[in-house]
Design a protein around this motif. Sequence first.
Motif, PDB file in Angstrom:
ATOM      1  N   PRO A 283       9.521   6.979  38.001  1.00  0.00           N
ATOM      2  CA  PRO A 283       9.322   6.055  36.871  1.00  0.00           C
ATOM      3  C   PRO A 283      10.467   5.073  36.672  1.00  0.00           C
ATOM      4  O   PRO A 283      10.269   3.984  36.130  1.00  0.00           O
TER       5      PRO A 283
ATOM      6  N   VAL B 245       8.130  -3.768  37.323  1.00  0.00           N
ATOM      7  CA  VAL B 245       6.884  -3.952  38.069  1.00  0.00           C
ATOM      8  C   VAL B 245       5.910  -2.846  37.693  1.00  0.00           C
ATOM      9  O   VAL B 245       6.292  -1.834  37.096  1.00  0.00           O
ATOM     10  N   ASN B 246       4.644  -3.036  38.042  1.00  0.00           N
ATOM     11  CA  ASN B 246       3.637  -2.019  37.817  1.00  0.00           C
ATOM     12  C   ASN B 246       3.588  -1.088  39.026  1.00  0.00           C
ATOM     13  O   ASN B 246       3.746  -1.533  40.170  1.00  0.00           O
ATOM     14  N   ARG B 247       3.339   0.163  38.770  1.00  0.00           N
ATOM     15  CA  ARG B 247       3.307   1.149  39.854  1.00  0.00           C
ATOM     16  C   ARG B 247       2.302   0.786  40.949  1.00  0.00           C
ATOM     17  O   ARG B 247       2.636   0.862  42.132  1.00  0.00           O
TER      18      ARG B 247
ATOM     19  N   CYS C 290       7.099   6.575  44.195  1.00  0.00           N
ATOM     20  CA  CYS C 290       8.338   6.120  43.556  1.00  0.00           C
ATOM     21  C   CYS C 290       8.459   6.803  42.200  1.00  0.00           C
ATOM     22  O   CYS C 290       7.455   7.273  41.647  1.00  0.00           O
TER      23      CYS C 290
ATOM     24  N   GLU D  49       1.457  -1.998  41.985  1.00  0.00           N
ATOM     25  CA  GLU D  49       1.957  -3.131  42.759  1.00  0.00           C
ATOM     26  C   GLU D  49       2.928  -2.688  43.853  1.00  0.00           C
ATOM     27  O   GLU D  49       3.110  -3.400  44.848  1.00  0.00           O
ATOM     28  N   ILE D  50       3.557  -1.522  43.679  1.00  0.00           N
ATOM     29  CA  ILE D  50       4.561  -1.052  44.628  1.00  0.00           C
ATOM     30  C   ILE D  50       3.941  -0.165  45.699  1.00  0.00           C
ATOM     31  O   ILE D  50       4.218  -0.323  46.886  1.00  0.00           O
TER      32      ILE D  50
ATOM     33  N   VAL E 243       9.820   1.599  38.158  1.00  0.00           N
ATOM     34  CA  VAL E 243       8.952   0.737  37.346  1.00  0.00           C
ATOM     35  C   VAL E 243       9.720   0.166  36.162  1.00  0.00           C
ATOM     36  O   VAL E 243       9.609  -1.017  35.838  1.00  0.00           O
ATOM     37  N   GLU E 244      10.540   1.010  35.533  1.00  0.00           N
ATOM     38  CA  GLU E 244      11.285   0.577  34.347  1.00  0.00           C
ATOM     39  C   GLU E 244      12.360  -0.448  34.679  1.00  0.00           C
ATOM     40  O   GLU E 244      12.494  -1.475  33.993  1.00  0.00           O
TER      41      GLU E 244
END
Length: 538
Positions: A257, A265-267, A255, A269-270, A260-261
């Motif tokens: 940046p 969420v934190n990277r 994904c 976590e995805i 995340v922004e």
Amino acid sequence: MAVVFTALFAVVASSGVALVVLGSVLSGRSDAPGAKLLATFAVVLGLGAVCSAVVGVWESSSNPTVTPLWTQLGLTGWALSTVPWFLFALVYTGRSDRIGRRTVAALYLPFAGLVMNFVWGFVGSGISGVANAIGSLVLLYTLALAAFGAVLVVQAARSYVHLSLREGVGLAAAPVLVVLALNSVTNLQQSATVLGPAVYAASLSVSTAALWAVLARDSVLDRVPAVETVGTREIIQETDDLVFVVDDRGTVVECNPRVVEILGVNRPEILGEPVTEGLGEGPGDLRTRETISLETTAGRRQYDPQVSELTHGDTELGAVLSLRDVTDRQLREQRLAVLNRVLRHNLRNKIDVIKSHAEVLRDDRPNQHVHTITETADEIRDLGYEARTIDRFLSESTVQEVDLVEVFETQYETVEPETDGLSVWVDHPETAVVTTDRAAVEAALKSALENAVSYASSTVEVVIEADGDGYAVLVSDDGSGIPEQELDSIDAGTETPLQHGTGLGLWQLKWAVTTVGGELSFETADGTTVRFTVPDVS
């Protein structure tokens, strides 16, 4: 025989010196991506060739039939040059833009096996098998570096518009040809002593000449393929869209940046999780949706999802999901739709009221004021009709076969000349059929004709002529010309309190021509000539 050996090794030494000179020239190109790494490659390979040539001359004068040491020196120089070559390929093609000392040290670490190979070769035959095995592993490692770097450069040459395939092959020739020649020397030494140095000299001289020929063109280092690779990567990184890459099971593998922004969420976590957990829907469902609603760090927003399949041959690998924030656009469209409908409806009703009262006043007290009221009311009513026409062709586009001559004749009948005795000169083919948006063409012709008869003094000329795959329409009049402020507004693409037109006619013309994909121009040197094109979109 010694004379032949000396001549061949002189060629090797000359090629080595030429490579060192090339490296010194390239070292001055510090601004070009990968230039210093390519310079290091050329210098290391050149020094190895010079050392190999010196030892080769000495060996040929003493005992030319033994296993030559010059081949080991040449191979060692080549092996050491594969690291800067590989790093050059990474930087030149944009695969990497950060080469640190730790990376260089890690790449050179396996070369400790070469040192061990030389040391153990003199210790004794008991461990010569281990030494040979280590040497073979190091050779395979350096072959991989050379081959992978060559593949990257050649692939970049095939795709990058400013680098030809011939130039890519020329760059990749040196690390490939030299090792092929050196690995052939052992077999050649057993059959004919002179063939080994001959093959080495030929391959090295050809590689050196190819490098010089390719690098003599400034464009090879001035326009590097890295811009294409880095640019493609930056598009994904810098875009405001949310971009997900999922596999064929809908699992997120990458994904940008912005995800995340915006989603907060934190990277980690995805990645590795089903995309449905973040978006609520998978790629299959998103293909059928016009918009989806997502909870973001800025509140709930509306996104337009686009799904692009990733395939390899007939095998589906996954998909790229791109989501664009259309919240503001939707609100703007809704406001315009509501205002357009309410204003047109209310405007029409209010104008009818004004006209009915004005007609009563005209019957009771006929005067200029009543005439002005009625005339102004008609103008406001016409604005409402124009707004309705614009809304229709902008929101209800229908592409079909259209005869421009028939449309012109129909629209001309609806235009009322403001000048008595106005003559209209027409030049058009019997038919002018194109596939286009009929409503937009009707609006464009009507606007151009109304403008001409409004400003003309005595003559209007209409020409319909072939233009590429479509037609061009020219409407000219001999009047005073369109007011400058009207054209300034159209050129600016907007209206301001100090720069605005007096109606919707020219805007209708511009938007209609844009809708059909044509071009619009005005010539006001002598009267006014409006020219617009109607391309065939079939």
